[in-house]
Design a protein around this motif. Structure first.
Motif: not given
Length: 145
Positions: A23-33, A125-131
């Motif tokens: 949850x500490x990773x925002x959408x922008x950081x996920x996109x960069x990753x 855990x990751x799946x819970x925060x993915x959109x």
């Protein structure tokens, strides 16, 4: 030179990132990753001869990296690792498709030649925060039965 599979390295990585909060990773950081994973995918697959050796190589790089692969925090490194190893969350789909632990283990062995409950827990855990992901992965029927 190909990486030699080492379960100890993978387990050390899991201990390293175990308390990660995605949850500490925002959408922008996920996109960069995600972009970093795609950029580095050829390098990681080129150093690996199997899924287990790729897991070892990715674990080694995430433990020793100080941001070279865009991932800096423990959560970001866990995210990078998951997206490199199982970008479609197929291990999690196998987990959701099985009714018993034995069936889940059998599905993983049939599809991936290994069963990794730690990877499955991280993916949960990751799946819970993915959109933009389907509500029920098991309905996709992408894995062999």
């Amino acid at each position: 030179m190909k990486t030699i599979p080492r379960k100890e390295t993978i387990l050390s990585f899991y201990r390293y990132v175990w308390k990660s909060d995605f949850a500490s990773i925002d959408e922008e950081k996920m996109k960069a990753l995600d972009e970093a994973v795609e950029y580095w995918r050829y390098f990681f697959t080129g150093k690996s001869s199997s899924l287990l050796s790729m897991m070892t190589f990715a674990a080694e790089k995430m433990i020793s990296s100080n941001g070279r692969y865009t991932a800096v925090t423990h959560a970001e490194k866990a995210y990078f690792y998951i997206k490199m190893i199982d970008p479609e969350l197929l291990f999690l789909e196998a987990h959701e498709s099985g009714n018993t632990m034995e069936e889940i283990r059998d599905l993983c062995m049939l599809n991936f030649k290994l069963y990794d409950p730690n990877l499955i827990r991280l993916e949960q855990r990751l799946y819970r925060v993915l959109k933009d992901v389907p509500e029920d992965l098991w309905t996709l029927e992408r894995i062999k039965r």
